[in-house]
Design a protein around this motif. Structure first.
Motif, PDB file in Angstrom:
ATOM      1  N   ALA A  24       0.837  -1.205   0.000  1.00  0.00           N
ATOM      2  CA  ALA A  24       0.000   0.000   0.000  1.00  0.00           C
ATOM      3  C   ALA A  24       0.872   1.255   0.000  1.00  0.00           C
ATOM      4  N   SER A  25       0.253   2.385  -0.320  1.00  0.00           N
ATOM      5  CA  SER A  25       0.957   3.669  -0.309  1.00  0.00           C
ATOM      6  C   SER A  25       0.001   4.777   0.109  1.00  0.00           C
ATOM      7  N   PRO A  26       0.475   5.746   0.915  1.00  0.00           N
ATOM      8  CA  PRO A  26      -0.377   6.894   1.240  1.00  0.00           C
ATOM      9  C   PRO A  26      -0.593   7.813   0.039  1.00  0.00           C
ATOM     10  N   ASP A  27       0.195   7.623  -1.024  1.00  0.00           N
ATOM     11  CA  ASP A  27       0.085   8.488  -2.204  1.00  0.00           C
ATOM     12  C   ASP A  27      -1.124   8.160  -3.075  1.00  0.00           C
ATOM     13  N   GLY A  28      -1.576   6.904  -3.029  1.00  0.00           N
ATOM     14  CA  GLY A  28      -2.690   6.527  -3.887  1.00  0.00           C
ATOM     15  C   GLY A  28      -3.107   5.092  -3.635  1.00  0.00           C
ATOM     16  N   LYS A  29      -4.221   4.713  -4.251  1.00  0.00           N
ATOM     17  CA  LYS A  29      -4.754   3.369  -4.106  1.00  0.00           C
ATOM     18  C   LYS A  29      -4.762   2.662  -5.454  1.00  0.00           C
ATOM     19  N   LEU A  30      -5.025   1.358  -5.418  1.00  0.00           N
ATOM     20  CA  LEU A  30      -5.011   0.568  -6.644  1.00  0.00           C
ATOM     21  C   LEU A  30      -5.960   1.141  -7.690  1.00  0.00           C
ATOM     22  N   GLY A  31      -7.144   1.544  -7.259  1.00  0.00           N
ATOM     23  CA  GLY A  31      -8.115   2.106  -8.192  1.00  0.00           C
ATOM     24  C   GLY A  31      -7.625   3.394  -8.831  1.00  0.00           C
ATOM     25  N   ASP A  32      -6.907   4.212  -8.045  1.00  0.00           N
ATOM     26  CA  ASP A  32      -6.345   5.456  -8.581  1.00  0.00           C
ATOM     27  C   ASP A  32      -5.311   5.149  -9.662  1.00  0.00           C
ATOM     28  N   TRP A  33      -4.458   4.172  -9.399  1.00  0.00           N
ATOM     29  CA  TRP A  33      -3.393   3.833 -10.347  1.00  0.00           C
ATOM     30  C   TRP A  33      -3.972   3.226 -11.624  1.00  0.00           C
ATOM     31  N   THR A  34      -4.993   2.391 -11.464  1.00  0.00           N
ATOM     32  CA  THR A  34      -5.644   1.812 -12.638  1.00  0.00           C
ATOM     33  C   THR A  34      -6.282   2.899 -13.498  1.00  0.00           C
ATOM     34  N   ALA A  35      -6.899   3.880 -12.848  1.00  0.00           N
ATOM     35  CA  ALA A  35      -7.522   4.982 -13.588  1.00  0.00           C
ATOM     36  C   ALA A  35      -6.474   5.803 -14.335  1.00  0.00           C
ATOM     37  N   LEU A  36      -5.318   6.027 -13.719  1.00  0.00           N
ATOM     38  CA  LEU A  36      -4.245   6.752 -14.398  1.00  0.00           C
ATOM     39  C   LEU A  36      -3.739   5.975 -15.607  1.00  0.00           C
ATOM     40  N   TYR A  37      -3.609   4.671 -15.441  1.00  0.00           N
ATOM     41  CA  TYR A  37      -3.173   3.825 -16.557  1.00  0.00           C
ATOM     42  C   TYR A  37      -4.150   3.939 -17.724  1.00  0.00           C
ATOM     43  N   GLN A  38      -5.443   3.878 -17.429  1.00  0.00           N
ATOM     44  CA  GLN A  38      -6.445   3.966 -18.485  1.00  0.00           C
ATOM     45  C   GLN A  38      -6.442   5.346 -19.130  1.00  0.00           C
ATOM     46  N   SER A  39      -6.219   6.383 -18.331  1.00  0.00           N
ATOM     47  CA  SER A  39      -6.146   7.735 -18.878  1.00  0.00           C
ATOM     48  C   SER A  39      -4.983   7.865 -19.856  1.00  0.00           C
ATOM     49  N   CYS A  40      -3.840   7.294 -19.503  1.00  0.00           N
ATOM     50  CA  CYS A  40      -2.686   7.322 -20.413  1.00  0.00           C
ATOM     51  C   CYS A  40      -2.957   6.485 -21.660  1.00  0.00           C
ATOM     52  N   HIS A  41      -3.661   5.369 -21.488  1.00  0.00           N
ATOM     53  CA  HIS A  41      -4.069   4.544 -22.632  1.00  0.00           C
ATOM     54  C   HIS A  41      -4.835   5.399 -23.640  1.00  0.00           C
ATOM     55  N   GLU A  42      -5.780   6.175 -23.153  1.00  0.00           N
ATOM     56  CA  GLU A  42      -6.579   7.020 -24.046  1.00  0.00           C
ATOM     57  C   GLU A  42      -5.711   8.088 -24.711  1.00  0.00           C
ATOM     58  N   LYS A  43      -4.802   8.689 -23.955  1.00  0.00           N
ATOM     59  CA  LYS A  43      -3.959   9.756 -24.506  1.00  0.00           C
ATOM     60  C   LYS A  43      -2.988   9.236 -25.564  1.00  0.00           C
ATOM     61  N   LEU A  44      -2.604   7.970 -25.473  1.00  0.00           N
ATOM     62  CA  LEU A  44      -1.702   7.396 -26.468  1.00  0.00           C
ATOM     63  C   LEU A  44      -2.393   7.183 -27.816  1.00  0.00           C
ATOM     64  N   ALA A  45      -3.720   7.235 -27.813  1.00  0.00           N
ATOM     65  CA  ALA A  45      -4.524   7.307 -29.041  1.00  0.00           C
ATOM     66  C   ALA A  45      -4.248   6.169 -30.020  1.00  0.00           C
ATOM     67  N   GLY A  46      -4.314   4.941 -29.528  1.00  0.00           N
ATOM     68  CA  GLY A  46      -4.158   3.798 -30.414  1.00  0.00           C
ATOM     69  C   GLY A  46      -5.432   3.497 -31.188  1.00  0.00           C
ATOM     70  N   ASP A  47      -5.272   2.891 -32.369  1.00  0.00           N
ATOM     71  CA  ASP A  47      -6.412   2.371 -33.125  1.00  0.00           C
ATOM     72  C   ASP A  47      -6.842   1.012 -32.587  1.00  0.00           C
ATOM     73  N   ALA A  48      -5.935   0.372 -31.824  1.00  0.00           N
ATOM     74  CA  ALA A  48      -6.185  -0.979 -31.333  1.00  0.00           C
ATOM     75  C   ALA A  48      -5.303  -1.237 -30.126  1.00  0.00           C
ATOM     76  N   TRP A  49      -5.695  -2.237 -29.327  1.00  0.00           N
ATOM     77  CA  TRP A  49      -4.844  -2.722 -28.244  1.00  0.00           C
ATOM     78  C   TRP A  49      -4.780  -4.241 -28.336  1.00  0.00           C
ATOM     79  N   MET A  50      -3.663  -4.796 -27.895  1.00  0.00           N
ATOM     80  CA  MET A  50      -3.429  -6.227 -28.058  1.00  0.00           C
ATOM     81  C   MET A  50      -2.913  -6.835 -26.762  1.00  0.00           C
TER      82      MET A  50
END
Length: 232
Positions: A24-50
């Motif tokens: 665990a970390s006081p900086d964030g939780k698993l859900g926060d990190w997953t949301a950041l990952y998904q946000s970066c996924h969207e910003k990378l603007a792929g036509d597809a994911w594999m």
């Protein structure tokens, strides 16, 4: 010509993949990190994911349901939807994945298969409205399949999102152009814990080199690293 491929992953400081096993970390939780990952996924603007078979199995949620009877099936490819906004691509060499629907969060499913896959499984995919490409070899020829994805579906930018085995294989084959890695403020620490890239016992030394493109501090204690990948 193949798509531009970005290996996009999130890991702990020691490279662990499984968020449920992290400290665990006081900086964030698993859900926060997953949301950041998904946000970066969207910003990378792929036509597809594999993803590989094991990762896709967590999302496919289907049971075997081959048609009782089927006619001749198309080889080497069948495209049920050429106009999708985005594509969800699974590498499933032996045809072990089964699907409850033909899309994941609106992204049309395409399955990449080895030559030994039976016609009955292809007929099941056709009946489910799922696209597929069958390799000329028992082990999928990823060079050729990526070329087909670009040529037939117009995929120009693809996000490779695990697991470790498929990440390592495509890196070793010189098919990854960039790594996008989010590092969370956590540790896994277990012996033999799987990292976000694996390539057998030989590893990747002498096969590729990395050059830092950017380093960005995000919210929740997360660092976003981006590296250009060059084959040697």
């Amino acid at each position: 010509m193949r798509p531009y491929v970005i290996c996009h992953m999130i890991s702990s400081l020691d490279g662990g993949l499984h968020l449920s096993r992290w400290t665990a970390s006081p900086d964030g939780k698993l859900g926060d990190w997953t949301a950041l990952y998904q946000s970066c996924h969207e910003k990378l603007a792929g036509d597809a994911w594999m993803v590989g078979r094991v990762t896709m199995a967590e999302m496919s949620k289907g049971e075997p349901h081959p048609p009782r009877e089927h006619g001749k099936v198309d080889r080497p490819s069948h495209f049920a939807n050429r106009q999708a906004g985005n594509y969800a691509i699974a590498v499933d060499t032996s045809g072990k994945l089964h699907f409850a629907r033909n899309e994941i969060d609106g992204d049309h499913i395409v399955v990449l298969l080895g030559s030994d896959v039976p016609d009955s499984h292809l007929a099941e995919l056709v009946a489910d409205g799922i696209s597929y490409i069958v390799s000329a070899q028992a082990q999928p020829d990823m060079h050729a399949m990526l070329d087909t994805l670009e040529r037939e579906l117009g995929i120009k930018r693809l996000l490779l999102e695990g697991g470790a085995g498929i990440n390592g294989s495509l890196l070793a084959e010189g098919l990854v152009d960039e790594i996008s890695l989010l590092i969370a403020p956590a540790l896994d620490g277990r012996a033999a814990s799987q990292s976000f890239v694996e390539f057998g016992t030989e590893g990747l030394a002498g096969k590729i080199q990395l050059a830092l493109k950017s380093c960005e501090t995000l919210d929740q204690g997360v660092i976003h690293l981006r590296y250009a990948v060059t084959s040697l």
